[in-house]
Design an enzyme around this catalytic site. Structure first.
Site, PDB file in Angstrom:
ATOM      1  N   PHE A  86       1.282  -1.310  -0.360  1.00  0.00           N
ATOM      2  CA  PHE A  86       0.080   0.049  -0.306  1.00  0.00           C
ATOM      3  C   PHE A  86       0.535   1.312  -0.242  1.00  0.00           C
ATOM      4  O   PHE A  86       1.779   1.821   0.662  1.00  0.00           O
ATOM      5  CB  PHE A  86      -0.551   0.184   0.729  1.00  0.00           C
ATOM      6  N   LYS A  94       5.075   8.163  -8.124  1.00  0.00           N
ATOM      7  CA  LYS A  94       6.339   8.779  -7.479  1.00  0.00           C
ATOM      8  C   LYS A  94       7.323   6.903  -7.237  1.00  0.00           C
ATOM      9  O   LYS A  94       9.083   7.511  -7.051  1.00  0.00           O
ATOM     10  CB  LYS A  94       6.119   9.457  -6.377  1.00  0.00           C
ATOM     11  N   GLY A  95       6.869   5.981  -7.672  1.00  0.00           N
ATOM     12  CA  GLY A  95       8.182   4.524  -8.141  1.00  0.00           C
ATOM     13  C   GLY A  95       8.245   4.160  -6.609  1.00  0.00           C
ATOM     14  O   GLY A  95       8.704   3.672  -6.484  1.00  0.00           O
ATOM     15  N   GLY A  97       6.433   2.172  -5.048  1.00  0.00           N
ATOM     16  CA  GLY A  97       5.786   1.003  -5.429  1.00  0.00           C
ATOM     17  C   GLY A  97       6.351  -0.415  -6.179  1.00  0.00           C
ATOM     18  O   GLY A  97       6.754  -1.188  -5.398  1.00  0.00           O
ATOM     19  N   ASN A 124      -8.981  -3.724  -9.474  1.00  0.00           N
ATOM     20  CA  ASN A 124      -7.750  -2.904  -9.994  1.00  0.00           C
ATOM     21  C   ASN A 124      -6.791  -2.393 -10.491  1.00  0.00           C
ATOM     22  O   ASN A 124      -5.648  -2.934 -10.852  1.00  0.00           O
ATOM     23  CB  ASN A 124      -7.006  -2.945  -8.049  1.00  0.00           C
ATOM     24  N   ASN A 126      -5.547  -0.537 -12.599  1.00  0.00           N
ATOM     25  CA  ASN A 126      -4.117   0.431 -12.575  1.00  0.00           C
ATOM     26  C   ASN A 126      -3.725  -0.373 -11.998  1.00  0.00           C
ATOM     27  O   ASN A 126      -2.335  -0.908 -12.604  1.00  0.00           O
ATOM     28  CB  ASN A 126      -4.500   1.772 -11.837  1.00  0.00           C
ATOM     29  N   TYR A 131       1.634  -4.196 -12.027  1.00  0.00           N
ATOM     30  CA  TYR A 131       2.630  -5.345 -12.371  1.00  0.00           C
ATOM     31  C   TYR A 131       2.912  -5.544 -13.801  1.00  0.00           C
ATOM     32  O   TYR A 131       3.708  -6.018 -13.680  1.00  0.00           O
ATOM     33  CB  TYR A 131       1.791  -6.602 -11.692  1.00  0.00           C
TER      34      TYR A 131
END
Length: 159
Positions: A86, A94-95, A97, A124, A126, A131
């Site tokens: 999360f 912004k990188g 994840g 989800n 997005n 992924y």
């Protein structure tokens, strides 16, 4: 940004992020873990679940990953099962994840694990696209099963 392990004093922050995640997933009533539950699970003598925080340049926690080890009978090795990833709304894109996933992938490689695995909500899109962008595969042929509540109790006593 910096990725680090959560500390026992940060159990309230873990709880806060779990609630934020539950709100995002439209299931706030499902977030029932108490501070005692979190402390006992993550910070006992031999924890089976782990939490990493990701901080911004100012040292503010912008997200977390909760994970544990699984095991593959096919490869004969452990893997990491990512229970939750999360990133707070203001920090998305912004990188953070991807950095967290890279961190967990590096742990897998370093420790000789052959898999990094997780679920994603089918609505989800997005996240699914994110992924898939770095090689994650949908496991369409698998269906998730769960036994809980009354059914779990009933199953435990059936002969």
């Amino acid at each position: 940004m910096k990725i680090r392990s959560a500390t026992p004093e940060e159990a309230p922050l873990i709880a806060e992020l779990i609630l934020e995640l539950a709100l995002f997933e439209k299931a706030p009533e499902s977030a029932q873990a108490s501070l005692a539950d979190i402390s006992e699970a993550f910070f006992c003598d031999h924890p089976a679940v782990f939490c990493n925080f990701i901080e911004d340049e100012a040292g503010l926690v912008q997200g977390f990953a909760i994970w544990f080890l699984n095991y593959s009978t096919w490869t004969g090795t452990h893997g990491i099962y990512l229970e939750d990833l999360f990133i707070r709304a203001q920090a998305r894109g912004k990188g953070y994840g991807k950095a967290m996933l890279r961190h967990l992938a590096a742990l897998c490689v370093e420790r000789g694990y052959h898999r990094l695995q997780w679920w994603v909500l089918d609505w989800n899109t997005n996240a699914i696209e994110f992924y898939q962008g770095f090689g994650a595969q949908l496991m369409d042929e698998w269906t998730t099963m769960r036994v809980e509540g009354v059914a779990l109790t009933r199953l435990s006593v059936e002969r």
